[in-house]
Design an enzyme around this catalytic site. Structure first.
Site, mmCIF file in Angstrom:
data_model
loop_
_atom_site.group_PDB
_atom_site.id
_atom_site.type_symbol
_atom_site.label_atom_id
_atom_site.label_comp_id
_atom_site.label_asym_id
_atom_site.label_seq_id
_atom_site.Cartn_x
_atom_site.Cartn_y
_atom_site.Cartn_z
ATOM 1 N N ASP A 124 0.912 -1.041 -0.088
ATOM 2 C CA ASP A 124 -0.034 -0.093 -0.002
ATOM 3 C C ASP A 124 0.886 1.046 0.008
ATOM 4 O OD1 ASP A 124 0.945 -0.124 2.721
ATOM 5 O OD2 ASP A 124 -0.903 -0.742 3.439
ATOM 6 N N ASN A 182 -9.080 -1.993 13.601
ATOM 7 C CA ASN A 182 -10.423 -2.188 12.964
ATOM 8 C C ASN A 182 -10.439 -3.338 11.823
ATOM 9 O OD1 ASN A 182 -9.230 -1.397 10.869
ATOM 10 N ND2 ASN A 182 -10.514 0.535 10.580
ATOM 11 N N GLU A 204 -9.998 -1.288 4.141
ATOM 12 C CA GLU A 204 -10.849 -0.877 5.331
ATOM 13 C C GLU A 204 -11.890 -1.525 5.546
ATOM 14 O OE1 GLU A 204 -9.498 0.761 7.718
ATOM 15 O OE2 GLU A 204 -8.341 2.688 7.133
HETATM 16 C C1 F6R Z 1 0.750 -1.085 6.565
HETATM 17 C C2 F6R Z 1 -0.341 -1.632 6.507
HETATM 18 C C3 F6R Z 1 -1.412 -1.622 7.784
HETATM 19 C C4 F6R Z 1 -0.684 -1.940 8.870
HETATM 20 C C5 F6R Z 1 -1.608 -1.849 10.132
HETATM 21 C C6 F6R Z 1 -1.029 -2.276 11.267
HETATM 22 O O1 F6R Z 1 1.613 -0.978 5.453
HETATM 23 O O2 F6R Z 1 -0.723 -2.158 5.571
HETATM 24 O O3 F6R Z 1 -2.398 -2.490 7.220
HETATM 25 O O4 F6R Z 1 -0.157 -3.289 8.832
HETATM 26 O O5 F6R Z 1 -2.289 -0.706 10.033
HETATM 27 O O6 F6R Z 1 -0.231 -1.108 11.657
HETATM 28 P P1 F6R Z 1 0.598 -1.163 13.136
HETATM 29 O O7 F6R Z 1 1.490 -2.358 12.873
HETATM 30 O O8 F6R Z 1 1.345 0.049 12.861
HETATM 31 O O9 F6R Z 1 -0.350 -1.574 14.116
#
Ligand code: F6R
Length: 237
Positions: free
Chosen positions: A66, A132, A139
């Site tokens: 992403d 979430n 999302e």
């Molecule tokens: C980032 C991504 C997100 C994170 C998720 C968890 O490239 O794809 O899906 O993996 O937001 O983020 P952390 O690890 O910071 O809790």
């Protein structure tokens, strides 16, 4: 359910176990393994363990998961630049299928979709999970047959990103869809901390629903959950 759990006792243990599982998954494959890597806090000990290891890593091709949309290509907060500095360059990984944040979004999405349609090969997807239930930037509400696309972060995710960088980041992003994530022969789902306990449990033991995008993993082959005791707090003993 078709998943394995690797429980970790602390950060160092998490990094070491994630590294071992990753190396096992990419070893002995034909051709250059294709690997999706996430950013975020969760994978930090894993990346550190990869860099600290004296055993040279099997070369692989990095596939971007992403990215923020509409930033100049040299912006330090771009996920691909972050991973380049922190992981890929130190490991000597030169093959990369990365996104162009500054390109025309429609043609960039077409390019990404064409790449996946053509190669149809993901050997390992390493993923984090949002509070979430998001994976990549899929999302809640993202269809299980969603493809690479431009999407918007939820307010909650956007605020977490702003806080992380101490500046306002674009709300629009490019993300692989769940269709591309489902191509993975092995998925390593990383989770650390009590704040992930509820969503990790819901994703695997709750209803499979697009409201919790990570719940697609209930039907995915070869899923390995690598998590600390806190994140596994609600899993049956
Ligand atoms: C980032 C991504 C997100 C994170 C998720 C968890 O490239 O794809 O899906 O993996 O937001 O983020 P952390 O690890 O910071 O809790």
């Amino acid at each position: 359910m078709a998943y394995n759990i690797i429980e970790c006792s602390n950060e160092v243990d998490f990094g070491a176990k994630a590294r071992l599982a990753f190396c096992k998954a990419i070893r002995g494959l034909n051709g250059l393994p294709n690997v999706i890597l996430p950013t975020g806090n969760t994978p930090a000990p894993f990346f550190q363990a990869l860099k600290d290891s004296k055993v040279p890593i099997t070369p692989f091709q990095y596939l971007q998961l992403d990215e923020y949309l509409g930033l100049p290509e040299d912006d330090e907060i771009l996920f691909k630049n972050w991973l380049d500095r922190d992981v890929l360059s130190p490991l000597g990984i030169t093959h990369r299928m990365a996104f162009n944040s500054a390109a025309d979004p429609a043609s960039e999405i077409q390019r990404i979709r064409d790449w996946y349609n053509h190669f149809r090969r993901v050997d390992v997807a390493v993923l984090g999970i949002g509070k979430n239930g998001h994976v990549g930037f899929n999302e809640p509400g993202s269809a299980f047959n969603s493809r690479a696309r431009v999407a918007e972060m939820s307010d909650e995710t956007w605020e977490a990103n702003n806080k992380y960088w101490d500046r306002e980041v674009p709300k629009k992003i490019i993300t692989l869809g769940i269709t591309e994530l489902k191509l993975a022969s092995t998925t390593l789902l990383l989770a650390r901390g009590e704040e992930k306990a509820d969503i990790l449990y819901e994703a695997f033991y709750g209803e499979m629903t697009t409201e919790i995008p990570a719940s697609y993993l209930q039907l995915q082959r070869n899923v390995v959950i690598i998590a600390d005791k806190n994140a596994l707090g609600r899993f049956p003993k």
